[in-house]
Design an enzyme around this catalytic site. Structure first.
Site, PDB file in Angstrom:
ATOM      1  CB  SER A  24      -0.929  -0.139   1.173  1.00  0.00           C
ATOM      2  OG  SER A  24      -1.763  -1.035   1.147  1.00  0.00           O
ATOM      3  CB  SER A 145     -12.416   0.868  -3.395  1.00  0.00           C
ATOM      4  OG  SER A 145     -10.923   0.805  -3.241  1.00  0.00           O
ATOM      5  CG  ASP A 292      -7.097  -5.794   2.131  1.00  0.00           C
ATOM      6  OD1 ASP A 292      -7.992  -6.205   1.347  1.00  0.00           O
ATOM      7  OD2 ASP A 292      -6.133  -4.982   1.678  1.00  0.00           O
TER       8      ASP A 292
END
Length: 409
Positions: A24, A145, A292
């Site tokens: 990320s 998202s 996640d």
């Protein structure tokens, strides 16, 4: 490649593992590095996603294929929109061509971007003609998202007038938005986030500097699961991590106390230790800020014979696969009593785990890695095991270092 994980014979673990940089953080910084060449990056993620991102940013080809890399698809959509004079067709795998991009495309079009669909409306592949954007205000749904929002934030400082984003509706995955803003701040870009308004101010250049990427907390989750299933006294040291993390998945340290796992922060590392037995009461948690790690948590609960109720999972429907359906199907094969909706998961206590079940991974790296810790309970087969390279190149090597015997089928 299908593999069989044999039951770990020595249940007491004492190992040290080094995990590569956060995917990320790395992918955000790669975009920023291409906007500001003064920026250097250390401990970059070695994930397939970051490799795809680096290639896309370095090629002059019109056709850019990012495979399964969802983060790259979203971030590059905005990046190429402001690459004045460049025309790009951005595409990906079959699954990527069925993951929606319309909300981001609409926001960019509202700003003046020139984007069209090559095939199905609302989905990649998309044709992007880079242009100068001067509009400085846009609205986007906050209940989508967070990568759509971060995509806009990453290019905002390069717009002539900066950018003000109004988030409509309920805002989810706030830690990932704050991660993006924190990285902007680290390189000297001013922003503020008040209520539902984010403002990023224009910046033409930055001072020469280096940022060291923290290791990936999502990857750490599988070791939390393993320690939770190991004997009391087991411990694994993971590097490189810090207490004041930008990553939302660092909430693992708090969540896994339920499983008797403590987290000790050292100098650039953490030590996970199994101190007590797992608490037997149900684990009830909203994972809207860290979806996640849902797969890892559910499998841990299943292996430890406790129930769980997880919510805030709506974004899992549009990942590499529909993760909620995939969890339901694969855990049911193992004997779980599980129910899912579009945003929740309920798991009841299971007394027995079926052995030698083949787990389908659906081209989803997290399906493969989340189920691997079950090798501390039963032999388990993982199909298409190579899918882990999307985020974690050395995963199976690190599993072997812990003592899990792996046979290729």
């Amino acid at each position: 490649m299908d593999i069989l994980l044999n039951v770990l014979e020595e249940k007491k673990i004492d190992q040290k593992i080094t995990i590569s940089g956060s995917k990320s953080e790395s992918n955000r910084l790669l975009i920023l590095q291409n906007l500001f060449p003064e920026l250097s990056i250390e401990n970059l993620s070695d994930s397939d996603d970051s490799v795809h991102m680096q290639h896309a940013l370095s090629t002059d080809d019109e056709l850019v294929n990012i495979g399964h890399a969802g983060t790259a698809m979203r971030f590059l959509t905005s990046y190429f929109s402001v690459a004045k004079g460049r025309e790009t067709v951005l595409t990906g795998s079959d699954r990527m061509q069925n993951r929606p991009i319309e909300i981001l495309v609409n926001a960019l079009r509202d700003l003046g971007a020139n984007i069209s669909y090559e095939a199905k409306e609302g989905y990649p592949p998309i044709r992007i003609k880079g242009t100068e954007i001067t509009t400085d205000k846009v609205q986007i749904n906050g209940n989508v998202s967070s990568q759509y929002i971060s995509s806009l934030l990453l290019i905002a400082c390069k717009l002539e007038n900066g950018l003000e984003i109004e988030l409509t509706g309920k805002i989810t995955s706030i830690p990932y938005i704050k991660m993006t803003l924190s990285l902007l701040s680290q390189i000297g870009i001013e922003s503020n986030f008040e209520g539902n308004i984010i403002k990023v101010y224009p910046k033409k250049s930055i001072e020469k500097q280096t940022i060291v990427v923290e290791s990936d907390w999502s990857s750490a989750s599988y070791f939390y699961s393993i320690v939770a299933l190991a004997e009391i006294g087991s411990e694994i040291q993971l590097s490189a991590y810090k207490k004041e993390s930008l990553q939302g998945d660092s909430c693992l340290a708090e969540i896994y106390k339920h499983f008797g796992v403590t987290t000790t922060f050292g100098d650039n590392f953490i030590t996970l230790k199994k101190e007590t037995e797992t608490q037997k009461e149900a684990l009830v948690i909203n994972l809207k800020n860290a979806p996640d790690i849902a797969q890892t948590i559910v499998v841990t609960c299943f292996a430890e014979s406790i129930s769980c109720s997880l919510s805030g999972l709506h974004t899992l429907k549009i990942k590499e696969t529909d993760r909620l359906v995939a969890l339901h199907d694969e855990l049911s094969k193992l004997g779980a009593n599980i129910a899912v909706t579009n945003e929740t998961l309920e798991l009841d206590i299971t007394s027995r785990i079926h052995k030698n079940i083949a787990i389908k991974t659906y081209n989803d790296h997290r399906m493969a890695m989340a189920f691997a810790p079950l090798a501390l309970r039963v032999p388990i087969q993982i199909n298409n095991a190579e899918v882990v390279t999307k985020s974690y190149q050395k995963f199976w090597e690190d599993m072997q270092q812990l003592g899990i015997k792996i046979d290729e089928l």
